[in-house]
Write an enzyme that holds these catalytic residues in place. Sequence first.
Site, PDB file in Angstrom:
ATOM      1  N   SER A  14       0.831  -1.210   0.000  1.00 58.97           N
ATOM      2  CA  SER A  14       0.000   0.000   0.000  1.00 58.97           C
ATOM      3  C   SER A  14       0.866   1.262   0.000  1.00 58.97           C
ATOM      4  O   SER A  14       0.517   2.262  -0.641  1.00 58.97           O
ATOM      5  CB  SER A  14      -0.984   0.003   1.176  1.00 58.97           C
ATOM      6  N   ASN A  15       2.000   1.240   0.690  1.00 61.31           N
ATOM      7  CA  ASN A  15       2.901   2.401   0.648  1.00 61.31           C
ATOM      8  C   ASN A  15       3.500   2.568  -0.747  1.00 61.31           C
ATOM      9  O   ASN A  15       3.587   3.682  -1.264  1.00 61.31           O
ATOM     10  CB  ASN A  15       4.022   2.255   1.688  1.00 61.31           C
ATOM     11  N   LYS A  63      23.630 -14.217   1.618  1.00 61.94           N
ATOM     12  CA  LYS A  63      23.009 -12.882   1.485  1.00 61.94           C
ATOM     13  C   LYS A  63      23.725 -12.033   0.439  1.00 61.94           C
ATOM     14  O   LYS A  63      23.110 -11.312  -0.348  1.00 61.94           O
ATOM     15  CB  LYS A  63      23.066 -12.191   2.851  1.00 61.94           C
ATOM     16  N   ARG A  89      13.801  -7.612   4.499  1.00 62.09           N
ATOM     17  CA  ARG A  89      15.191  -8.039   4.608  1.00 62.09           C
ATOM     18  C   ARG A  89      16.037  -6.855   5.080  1.00 62.09           C
ATOM     19  O   ARG A  89      15.802  -5.722   4.636  1.00 62.09           O
ATOM     20  CB  ARG A  89      15.744  -8.497   3.250  1.00 62.09           C
ATOM     21  N   LEU A  90      16.999  -7.136   5.942  1.00 55.26           N
ATOM     22  CA  LEU A  90      17.922  -6.069   6.334  1.00 55.26           C
ATOM     23  C   LEU A  90      18.955  -5.907   5.231  1.00 55.26           C
ATOM     24  O   LEU A  90      19.386  -6.893   4.624  1.00 55.26           O
ATOM     25  CB  LEU A  90      18.637  -6.444   7.638  1.00 55.26           C
ATOM     26  N   ASN A 111      13.205   4.619   4.834  1.00 57.48           N
ATOM     27  CA  ASN A 111      12.193   3.633   5.233  1.00 57.48           C
ATOM     28  C   ASN A 111      11.082   4.336   6.005  1.00 57.48           C
ATOM     29  O   ASN A 111      11.305   5.365   6.646  1.00 57.48           O
ATOM     30  CB  ASN A 111      12.833   2.559   6.120  1.00 57.48           C
ATOM     31  N   HIS A 113       8.143   3.552   8.964  1.00 48.56           N
ATOM     32  CA  HIS A 113       7.871   2.538   9.987  1.00 48.56           C
ATOM     33  C   HIS A 113       6.707   2.982  10.875  1.00 48.56           C
ATOM     34  O   HIS A 113       6.681   4.129  11.331  1.00 48.56           O
ATOM     35  CB  HIS A 113       9.123   2.305  10.843  1.00 48.56           C
TER      36      HIS A 113
HETATM   37  C1  GRF Z   1       3.979  -0.661   6.637  1.00 46.68           C
HETATM   38  O1  GRF Z   1       3.316  -0.523   7.867  1.00 46.68           O
HETATM   39  C2  GRF Z   1       5.395  -0.146   6.720  1.00 46.68           C
HETATM   40  O2  GRF Z   1       5.520   0.940   7.540  1.00 46.68           O
HETATM   41  C3  GRF Z   1       6.107  -1.324   7.309  1.00 46.68           C
HETATM   42  O3  GRF Z   1       5.542  -2.430   6.671  1.00 46.68           O
HETATM   43  C4  GRF Z   1       4.200  -2.131   6.321  1.00 46.68           C
HETATM   44  C5  GRF Z   1       4.046  -2.387   4.854  1.00 46.68           C
HETATM   45  O4  GRF Z   1       2.728  -2.193   4.433  1.00 46.68           O
HETATM   46  N1  GRF Z   1       7.551  -1.181   7.144  1.00 46.68           N
HETATM   47  P1  GRF Z   1       2.405  -2.058   2.897  1.00 46.68           P
HETATM   48  O5  GRF Z   1       3.007  -3.269   2.201  1.00 46.68           O
HETATM   49  O6  GRF Z   1       3.025  -0.783   2.392  1.00 46.68           O
HETATM   50  O7  GRF Z   1       0.917  -2.045   2.782  1.00 46.68           O
END
Ligand code: GRF
Length: 192
Positions: A14-15, A63, A89-90, A111, A113
Site C-alpha cells: 500500500s505504501n 546474502k 530483509r535487512l 524507510n 515505519h
Molecule cells: C507498513 O506498515 C510499513 O511501515 C512497514 O511495513 C508495512 C508495509 O505495508 N515497514 P504495505 O506493504 O506498504 O501495505
Amino acid sequence: MKKRIAIFASGNGSNAEALMKRAVDLSRVEISFVLSDQPGAGVLTRAEKFGVKTYVVPKEALKAAQEKKVLALLEEHKIEWIFLAGYMRLLSADFLGKFAEMTGDSSRVVNIHPSLLPAYPGIDSIVRAYNDRVGESGVTLHFVDEGMDTGKMIRQERVTLGVNESLPEWQVRIHALEHQMYTDFLSSLEGK
Ligand code: GRF
C-alpha cells in the site's frame, strides 16, 4: 532529467502504491522499478497496474549473492534513491556502502515505519503498541542503516489511541499517515 527511485517491498504494497500514484504527478521524480524478494507479493500486481517495471530477487543462502544481483539492477537503472516499503530483509553494511559509492551520498536509502521509533521496531509494531495500551504511537520516516529500524530519523508524527478505538480503526489511521508522510517526502525530492 528525472530522479530515479527504486522501491523495495515484500508484501501488500500500500505504501508503494501511494508512492507510485504520487509519482505520476511529479515531473522531476520517477519510480524506475519495484523490487521484491517474494514472487507472490501483492506489490507486484500494484506496480503492473501503474506500468512500473518489477523485479523479483529471492532470498539466497548467501546474502551477498542476493545483494549482488540487486546492486546490478540499481546500477543498470542508475538509481539515485531507494525507498523501502515493507521490505522484510535487512540491507548489509556492504550493500549500503556500495550504493553510497554509486550515488556519492550515504543518505539515499529511506524507510517508513509504523511506530515512534526507537519504540516498537521490527514486525507487528501497531499490534504490539495496541496490546500495550499505549496512549499514542505514530509513524517514523528514517534513513536506513544496517540495523533493524535504527537509522537516523527524518520525521516523526504522532497518532493518539482513542479510548474506544478498535485495532483495525487505529491501523487505518496509522497507515494513512504513513502514506501521507512517505508521499510528502517523495514530493520534496522534486526540489532537491
Ligand atoms: C507498513 O506498515 C510499513 O511501515 C512497514 O511495513 C508495512 C508495509 O505495508 N515497514 P504495505 O506493504 O506498504 O501495505
